[in-house]
Design an enzyme around this catalytic site. Structure first.
Site, short mmCIF file in Angstrom:
data_model
loop_
_atom_site.label_atom_id
_atom_site.label_comp_id
_atom_site.label_asym_id
_atom_site.label_seq_id
_atom_site.Cartn_x
_atom_site.Cartn_y
_atom_site.Cartn_z
N LYS A 13 0.83 -1.22 0.00
CA LYS A 13 0.00 0.00 0.00
C LYS A 13 0.86 1.26 0.00
CE LYS A 13 -2.01 -1.16 3.93
NZ LYS A 13 -1.31 -2.42 4.24
N ARG A 88 -9.84 0.54 8.70
CA ARG A 88 -9.40 -0.81 9.07
C ARG A 88 -10.48 -1.59 9.79
NH1 ARG A 88 -3.58 0.37 9.02
NH2 ARG A 88 -2.40 -1.55 9.23
N ARG A 127 11.61 -5.28 5.17
CA ARG A 127 11.29 -3.87 4.89
C ARG A 127 12.15 -2.91 5.70
NH1 ARG A 127 5.15 -1.93 5.37
NH2 ARG A 127 5.19 -2.85 7.45
N ARG A 161 11.05 -0.73 11.26
CA ARG A 161 9.97 -0.55 12.23
C ARG A 161 10.06 -1.62 13.31
NH1 ARG A 161 4.61 0.03 8.58
NH2 ARG A 161 3.79 -1.04 10.41
N ARG A 172 -0.78 -8.88 13.51
CA ARG A 172 -1.33 -7.87 12.61
C ARG A 172 -2.16 -8.54 11.50
NH1 ARG A 172 4.21 -5.17 11.48
NH2 ARG A 172 3.17 -4.08 9.79
P1 ADP Z 1 1.11 -1.75 7.57
O1 ADP Z 1 1.58 -0.77 6.51
O2 ADP Z 1 2.16 -2.76 7.86
O3 ADP Z 1 -0.25 -2.29 7.26
P2 ADP Z 1 0.54 0.59 9.18
O4 ADP Z 1 1.76 1.43 9.13
O5 ADP Z 1 -0.59 0.96 8.30
O6 ADP Z 1 0.96 -0.93 8.93
O7 ADP Z 1 -0.01 0.55 10.66
C1 ADP Z 1 0.82 0.24 11.76
C2 ADP Z 1 -0.03 0.06 13.02
O8 ADP Z 1 -0.71 1.29 13.32
C3 ADP Z 1 -1.15 -0.98 12.94
O9 ADP Z 1 -0.68 -2.28 13.22
C4 ADP Z 1 -2.12 -0.46 14.00
O10 ADP Z 1 -1.67 -0.78 15.30
C5 ADP Z 1 -2.01 1.04 13.85
N1 ADP Z 1 -3.00 1.60 12.90
C6 ADP Z 1 -2.72 2.20 11.69
N2 ADP Z 1 -3.85 2.59 11.08
C7 ADP Z 1 -4.87 2.24 11.91
C8 ADP Z 1 -6.29 2.36 11.83
N3 ADP Z 1 -6.90 2.91 10.77
N4 ADP Z 1 -7.03 1.88 12.86
C9 ADP Z 1 -6.45 1.32 13.94
N5 ADP Z 1 -5.13 1.16 14.08
C10 ADP Z 1 -4.33 1.62 13.08
P1 ADP Z 2 2.23 -1.85 3.23
O1 ADP Z 2 2.22 -0.34 3.20
O2 ADP Z 2 1.01 -2.44 2.57
O3 ADP Z 2 2.43 -2.39 4.62
P2 ADP Z 2 4.81 -1.62 1.83
O4 ADP Z 2 4.48 -0.79 0.64
O5 ADP Z 2 5.54 -1.00 2.94
O6 ADP Z 2 3.47 -2.37 2.36
O7 ADP Z 2 5.63 -2.90 1.27
C1 ADP Z 2 6.19 -3.85 2.17
C2 ADP Z 2 7.59 -4.25 1.71
O8 ADP Z 2 7.49 -5.02 0.51
C3 ADP Z 2 8.50 -3.06 1.39
O9 ADP Z 2 9.80 -3.37 1.84
C4 ADP Z 2 8.45 -2.95 -0.14
O10 ADP Z 2 9.69 -2.51 -0.65
C5 ADP Z 2 8.16 -4.38 -0.58
N1 ADP Z 2 7.23 -4.45 -1.71
C6 ADP Z 2 6.17 -3.65 -1.98
N2 ADP Z 2 5.52 -4.04 -3.11
C7 ADP Z 2 6.18 -5.15 -3.55
C8 ADP Z 2 6.00 -6.03 -4.69
N3 ADP Z 2 5.00 -5.85 -5.56
N4 ADP Z 2 6.87 -7.04 -4.82
C9 ADP Z 2 7.89 -7.24 -3.92
N5 ADP Z 2 8.11 -6.45 -2.86
C10 ADP Z 2 7.27 -5.42 -2.65
#
Ligand code: ADP
Ligand code: ADP
Ligand code: ZN
Length: 217
Positions: A13, A88, A127, A161, A172
């Site tokens: 994302k 979420r 990551r 992170r 998660r």
């Molecule tokens: P990822 O990109 O790995 O999905 P995020 O960076 O979006 O993770 O979120 C990290 C953490 O922040 C989540 O595991 C949750 O604890 C909290 N969080 C983020 N967005 C929300 C939301 N919309 N509602 C509740 N908790 C959230």
């Molecule tokens: P999210 O925001 O959904 O948690 P990220 O965009 O941070 O996910 O992506 C998670 C990890 O995977 C990052 O280290 C990114 O560089 C890698 N990544 C993202 N998209 C791809 C893909 N299509 N193929 C392989 N690796 C990816």
């Protein structure tokens, strides 16, 4: 254009949102990034967020809804926004519908990135990001062009992170399955849900999303 990128942790994302932000000129609103900024500031909210994030759980709905409502009222969102990490839960999705309606606007596209669970663990545990500008990288899938140097800003310090470890990732994912996946039918009913193969490489995923946004898919 108002867009939601939906998908489990590690689906891509943030990676895609940053590209769309650049190419469509609308901001990425990432609730996870907002919470990490709160943690870094040491505020009361940040202290609460740290505990919740380290446990791989979700923050309370009301707090998150307020955070997004404040953010979308900023001037830079007047042409739209890309939601990354929000909504979420069903309660957040319903609150979002209501707040957009109140503002006389609506969602244009809800894009689900579909990725296998084992690939997610692999993506998350590899990551990292630039400590200076936040650009995202992966040990194997998206290394900087020059080893140890950020492509975007030339920075040489990187960070990971604390919640990107295998144990927290499993919680998660459970939170995603139990609390976030149930909102997909909500958008299916509204005929806004589009699915994208998130297992494809990063460029191919961007191409698929742009086709949808440009009305070609
Ligand atoms: P990822 O990109 O790995 O999905 P995020 O960076 O979006 O993770 O979120 C990290 C953490 O922040 C989540 O595991 C949750 O604890 C909290 N969080 C983020 N967005 C929300 C939301 N919309 N509602 C509740 N908790 C959230
Ligand atoms: P999210 O925001 O959904 O948690 P990220 O965009 O941070 O996910 O992506 C998670 C990890 O995977 C990052 O280290 C990114 O560089 C890698 N990544 C993202 N998209 C791809 C893909 N299509 N193929 C392989 N690796 C990816
Ligand atoms: Zn950088």
């Amino acid at each position: 254009m108002n867009i939601i990128l939906l998908g489990p942790p590690g689906a891509g994302k943030g990676t895609q949102a940053k590209r769309l932000e650049r190419d469509y000129g609308i901001p990425q609103l990432a609730t996870g990034d907002m919470l990490r900024a709160a943690v870094a500031s040491g505020s009361e909210l940040g202290q609460q967020a740290k505990k919740v994030m380290d446990a791989g759980e979700l923050m309370p709905d009301e707090l998150m809804v307020q955070m997004i409502e404040d953010r979308i009222s900023h001037d830079d969102c007047k042409n739209g926004f890309i939601l990354d990490g929000f909504p979420r839960t069903t309660a957040q999705a319903e609150a979002l519908d209501a707040m957009l309606q109140k503002r006389g606007t609506a969602l244009d596209h809800v894009i689900e990135l579909k990725v296998d669970e084992e690939a997610l663990v692999d993506r998350i545990t590899g990551r990292y990001s630039c400590a200076n500008c936040g650009a995202g990288y992966h040990d194997r899938y998206q290394p900087p062009k020059r080893d140890g140097v950020c492509d975007d800003c030339g920075g040489t310090e990187f960070k990971r992170r604390p919640d990107d470890n295998e144990e927290t990732v499993r919680s998660r994912m459970q939170a995603y399955r139990d609390q976030t996946a149930p909102i997909l039918p909500h958008y299916e009913q509204q005929e806004k849900l589009k699915r994208v193969d998130g297992m494809a490489d990063i460029d191919a995923v961007t191409t698929q999303i742009k086709r949808i946004l440009d009305g070609k898919a």
